[in-house]
Design a protein around this motif. Structure first.
Motif, PDB file in Angstrom:
ATOM      1  N   LEU A   1       0.807  -1.214   0.000  1.00 57.14           N
ATOM      2  CA  LEU A   1       0.000   0.000   0.000  1.00 57.14           C
ATOM      3  C   LEU A   1       0.844   1.270   0.000  1.00 57.14           C
ATOM      4  O   LEU A   1       0.281   2.376  -0.002  1.00 57.14           O
ATOM      5  N   ALA A   2       2.148   1.131   0.005  1.00 59.00           N
ATOM      6  CA  ALA A   2       3.023   2.307   0.026  1.00 59.00           C
ATOM      7  C   ALA A   2       2.813   3.212  -1.189  1.00 59.00           C
ATOM      8  O   ALA A   2       2.828   4.442  -1.047  1.00 59.00           O
ATOM      9  N   PRO A   3       2.615   2.672  -2.412  1.00 62.67           N
ATOM     10  CA  PRO A   3       2.377   3.579  -3.548  1.00 62.67           C
ATOM     11  C   PRO A   3       1.153   4.469  -3.377  1.00 62.67           C
ATOM     12  O   PRO A   3       1.153   5.625  -3.819  1.00 62.67           O
ATOM     13  N   LEU A   4       0.101   3.944  -2.731  1.00 60.96           N
ATOM     14  CA  LEU A   4      -1.080   4.776  -2.508  1.00 60.96           C
ATOM     15  C   LEU A   4      -0.751   5.933  -1.560  1.00 60.96           C
ATOM     16  O   LEU A   4      -1.189   7.075  -1.783  1.00 60.96           O
ATOM     17  N   SER A   5       0.006   5.647  -0.503  1.00 61.36           N
ATOM     18  CA  SER A   5       0.412   6.710   0.412  1.00 61.36           C
ATOM     19  C   SER A   5       1.291   7.724  -0.298  1.00 61.36           C
ATOM     20  O   SER A   5       1.181   8.937  -0.060  1.00 61.36           O
ATOM     21  N   LEU A   6       2.161   7.244  -1.184  1.00 57.45           N
ATOM     22  CA  LEU A   6       3.039   8.156  -1.926  1.00 57.45           C
ATOM     23  C   LEU A   6       2.219   9.096  -2.801  1.00 57.45           C
ATOM     24  O   LEU A   6       2.466  10.311  -2.824  1.00 57.45           O
ATOM     25  N   ILE A   7       1.244   8.554  -3.511  1.00 55.76           N
ATOM     26  CA  ILE A   7       0.406   9.399  -4.375  1.00 55.76           C
ATOM     27  C   ILE A   7      -0.380  10.407  -3.539  1.00 55.76           C
ATOM     28  O   ILE A   7      -0.527  11.580  -3.921  1.00 55.76           O
ATOM     29  N   TYR A   8      -0.860   9.962  -2.394  1.00 54.63           N
ATOM     30  CA  TYR A   8      -1.641  10.859  -1.532  1.00 54.63           C
ATOM     31  C   TYR A   8      -0.775  12.005  -1.012  1.00 54.63           C
ATOM     32  O   TYR A   8      -1.182  13.175  -1.066  1.00 54.63           O
ATOM     33  N   VAL A   9       0.417  11.700  -0.520  1.00 52.46           N
ATOM     34  CA  VAL A   9       1.306  12.742   0.004  1.00 52.46           C
ATOM     35  C   VAL A   9       1.697  13.708  -1.105  1.00 52.46           C
ATOM     36  O   VAL A   9       1.756  14.923  -0.907  1.00 52.46           O
ATOM     37  N   PHE A  10       1.972  13.165  -2.297  1.00 55.36           N
ATOM     38  CA  PHE A  10       2.308  14.031  -3.428  1.00 55.36           C
ATOM     39  C   PHE A  10       1.135  14.952  -3.762  1.00 55.36           C
ATOM     40  O   PHE A  10       1.323  16.137  -4.076  1.00 55.36           O
TER      41      PHE A  10
END
Length: 286
Positions: free
Chosen positions: A181-190
């Motif tokens: 799920l790290a990519p989803l968190s990355l997109i959200y933070v971006f």
């Protein structure tokens, strides 16, 4: 030896050393609040690196609350100063730019290695750019009065609080720290970083609380006590709900901002002098 240091009388005409004027206490109080918030932001980084994630998040939230207080206290005490404004901006960059970026990188973005670190850098730099733009725009004397109800882009404290949503969900049982799920968190933070540097209007709430109808005083007291009790008892549930509600309010702030812009355009069009109608000369076709 007695001739080496002969006694002498001080010259009465000698210019006295200039002393700095004492600083009123009302000028110090807002800056002390800002410094306490800065200490909390820096402490949040240490707590996160020690694995104490929950108090780290609470420290950031309290720092955001203090950031909303120091300006109001300065205006209430008439203790605003240029020094305080600069100190507040530097503290905001650390508390709501650097600290969330480092905490989120330690929590989840490190699973994506270099890409995760780049997004953390982008988030921190977005906070710096957003604060620099705010400092420039606040000195613009030509801004309409209604623009005080809106921020240009997401405010840095709001960006920090909303960016921590993956951590809130983690404490609610959602495995947001897992590599899958790290990519989803990355997109959200971006996305939150992009909102901070964008021109999307968001509600500021600066004019709230100046004039309260008398019939709303007691309900506001009850609502404040209830909110504080819920926040203490269910902190991450309330923070998650608040984040979702704030993000959901952005379309409404955009629509309201556009209504104010249209009203200004209509007033400007009405105030422009109309060109007189030309009367055709005799013999000319109308």
């Amino acid at each position: 030896m007695s001739d080496l240091f002969p006694p002498f009388a001080p010259d009465a005409q000698e210019a006295r050393r200039r002393r700095f004027k004492p600083v009123p206490l009302r000028m110090l109080v807002p800056n002390l609040i800002t410094l306490v918030a800065l200490c909390l932001g820096l402490t949040a980084v240490r707590l996160a690196f020690e694995g104490r994630l929950e108090p780290a998040v609470i420290a950031i939230v309290v720092a955001a609350a203090l950031d909303g207080i120091d300006g109001r206290v300065a205006r209430l005490l008439k203790g605003t100063s240029r020094f305080g404004a600069e100190l507040d901006s530097l503290a905001d960059f650390v508390n709501f730019g650097v600290t969330p970026a480092l905490v989120l990188h330690w929590f989840v973005l490190q699973n994506l290695k270099s890409i995760g670190w780049i997004v953390a850098l982008l988030f921190a730099i977005s906070a710096a750019l957003r604060l620099a733009r705010f400092n420039v725009m606040i000195d613009d004397p030509n801004r309409p009065e209604w623009t005080k109800n809106f921020f240009v882009g997401m405010a840095a404290p709001a960006g920090a609080i909303t960016s921590l949503l993956p951590i809130y969900l983690h404490f609610l049982g959602v495995p947001t720290s897992e590599p899958a799920l790290a990519p989803l968190s990355l997109i959200y933070v971006f996305g939150i970083g992009f909102l901070m540097v964008s021109t999307v209007p968001t509600f500021s709430g600066k004019n709230l609380g100046r004039r309260i109808p008398r019939q709303w005083v007691l309900p506001i007291f009850v609502a404040t006590v209830a909110f504080f009790g819920l926040l203490v008892s269910f902190p991450f549930e309330i923070l998650t709900l608040g984040t979702v509600l704030f993000l959901g309010s952005i379309p409404f702030s955009i629509a309201r901002h556009r209504r104010f812009e249209r009203a200004d355009e209509e007033r400007a069009a009405e105030s422009q002098p109309r060109e007189p109608a030309t009367v055709p000369e005799p013999g000319e076709a109308p």
